[in-house]
Design a protein around this motif. Structure first.
Motif, PDB file in Angstrom:
ATOM      1  N   GLU A 111       0.827  -1.199   0.000  1.00  0.00           N
ATOM      2  CA  GLU A 111       0.000   0.000   0.000  1.00  0.00           C
ATOM      3  C   GLU A 111       0.865   1.255   0.000  1.00  0.00           C
ATOM      4  O   GLU A 111       0.551   2.240  -0.679  1.00  0.00           O
ATOM      5  CB  GLU A 111      -0.924  -0.001   1.214  1.00  0.00           C
ATOM      6  N   VAL A 114       2.133   2.010  -3.524  1.00  0.00           N
ATOM      7  CA  VAL A 114       1.078   2.495  -4.409  1.00  0.00           C
ATOM      8  C   VAL A 114       0.725   3.945  -4.101  1.00  0.00           C
ATOM      9  O   VAL A 114       0.457   4.737  -5.011  1.00  0.00           O
ATOM     10  CB  VAL A 114      -0.168   1.595  -4.290  1.00  0.00           C
ATOM     11  N   LEU A 115       0.741   4.315  -2.824  1.00  0.00           N
ATOM     12  CA  LEU A 115       0.292   5.643  -2.424  1.00  0.00           C
ATOM     13  C   LEU A 115       1.412   6.670  -2.338  1.00  0.00           C
ATOM     14  O   LEU A 115       1.138   7.866  -2.207  1.00  0.00           O
ATOM     15  CB  LEU A 115      -0.411   5.563  -1.055  1.00  0.00           C
ATOM     16  N   ASN A 116       2.664   6.229  -2.420  1.00  0.00           N
ATOM     17  CA  ASN A 116       3.780   7.157  -2.192  1.00  0.00           C
ATOM     18  C   ASN A 116       4.819   7.086  -3.307  1.00  0.00           C
ATOM     19  O   ASN A 116       5.905   6.531  -3.146  1.00  0.00           O
ATOM     20  CB  ASN A 116       4.444   6.870  -0.841  1.00  0.00           C
ATOM     21  N   THR A 119       8.183  10.471  -1.312  1.00  0.00           N
ATOM     22  CA  THR A 119       8.215  10.324   0.131  1.00  0.00           C
ATOM     23  C   THR A 119       9.518  10.908   0.683  1.00  0.00           C
ATOM     24  O   THR A 119      10.241  11.603  -0.042  1.00  0.00           O
ATOM     25  CB  THR A 119       8.069   8.839   0.532  1.00  0.00           C
ATOM     26  N   CYS A 158      -1.077   8.219 -11.362  1.00  0.00           N
ATOM     27  CA  CYS A 158      -0.168   7.234 -10.750  1.00  0.00           C
ATOM     28  C   CYS A 158       0.648   7.791  -9.593  1.00  0.00           C
ATOM     29  O   CYS A 158       1.412   7.049  -8.967  1.00  0.00           O
ATOM     30  CB  CYS A 158       0.762   6.645 -11.815  1.00  0.00           C
ATOM     31  N   HIS A 159       0.538   9.103  -9.319  1.00  0.00           N
ATOM     32  CA  HIS A 159       1.201   9.738  -8.169  1.00  0.00           C
ATOM     33  C   HIS A 159       2.727   9.779  -8.275  1.00  0.00           C
ATOM     34  O   HIS A 159       3.413   9.907  -7.264  1.00  0.00           O
ATOM     35  CB  HIS A 159       0.800   9.040  -6.858  1.00  0.00           C
ATOM     36  N   LEU A 220       2.876   1.145 -10.001  1.00  0.00           N
ATOM     37  CA  LEU A 220       1.900   2.227  -9.978  1.00  0.00           C
ATOM     38  C   LEU A 220       1.038   2.313 -11.217  1.00  0.00           C
ATOM     39  O   LEU A 220      -0.126   2.706 -11.140  1.00  0.00           O
ATOM     40  CB  LEU A 220       2.618   3.583  -9.777  1.00  0.00           C
TER      41      LEU A 220
END
Length: 230
Positions: A111, A114-116, A119, A158-159, A220
């Motif tokens: 997770e 996918v979210l970072n 960072t 996709c961040h 991603l």
């Protein structure tokens, strides 16, 4: 010739030699000729057997790599990158199977990736230590073409940090660009080319890190994420 210029010259020579090995019938280019071709459409000088369906130039006027350049690099090493990324993910999964509450840790790890896409070192050290991972296994420092006035702009799809050129800001992924991740600079604002909404930049510091290219591609991107969903 300074050290950096010499390093670039040697890389160009190696690239020219590799191109000749891949396509012996193609005329051998000097380092200077190859570098000049980076600003010409691929379809005018790169053999179709190597180029595939990619078109366009490799370097923008600002010397930033274009989406075509990123995709060509990723596809050229796709198999090796895929296997290395899969091997790392499997190693983490096996470690999690052998430790208490490993299932929850593995889910947190996946997770987090996918979210970072962006960072800092502190949360990575906390997460990676029990997984026997170093920060450099999955993250790197931002490139110059990913930063504008001390900020990077993350792709809404996709961040991951988008590529910045003189004319626009766009995700290196063709999928994300087609989904609307392409922006123009207008009066110091980054404006979406399709819906006119503005995008806020993320401040970059010495601690800022972004997901490595291969991990981005196989973790991603919607078209590739399923490959690592086991």
């Amino acid at each position: 010739m300074d050290r950096e210029a010499y390093r670039r010259f040697e890389l160009l020579r190696q690239a020219s030699a590799q191109l000749h090995r891949l396509h012996p019938a193609h005329v051998v280019m000097t380092a200077q000729e190859l570098e000049a071709n980076f600003r010409r459409p691929l379809e005018t000088w790169l053999p179709d057997e190597i180029r595939g369906e990619l078109t366009g130039v490799l370097l923008a006027l600002s010397n930033a790599p274009t989406r075509t350049c990123t995709e060509l690099l990723l596809e050229f090493n796709a198999r090796e990158q895929y296997e290395q990324t899969q091997q790392l993910i499997r190693r983490v999964r096996d470690i999690c199977k052998a430790i208490p509450e490993g299932d929850a840790l593995y889910r947190s790890f996946r997770e987090f990736l996918v979210l970072n896409g962006k960072t800092t070192r502190h949360p990575l050290r906390v997460l990676f230590q029990p997984l026997d991972l170093s920060v450099e296994d999955l993250y790197r420092q931002p490139e110059r073409h990913e930063v504008l006035a001390g900020k990077m702009y993350l792709c809404p799809s996709c961040h991951w940090p988008m590529t910045i050129t003189q004319s626009h800001i766009a995700c290196p992924s063709q999928w994300c660009e087609h989904a609307g991740s392409i922006f123009d600079l207008h009066r110091r604002q980054v404006i979406n080319r399709l819906d006119g909404n503005s995008l806020k930049g993320q401040v970059v510091s010495d601690e800022t890190l972004v997901l490595q290219d291969a991990c981005w591609k196989f973790t991603l991107l919607p078209s590739s994420a399923l490959a690592l969903s086991e």
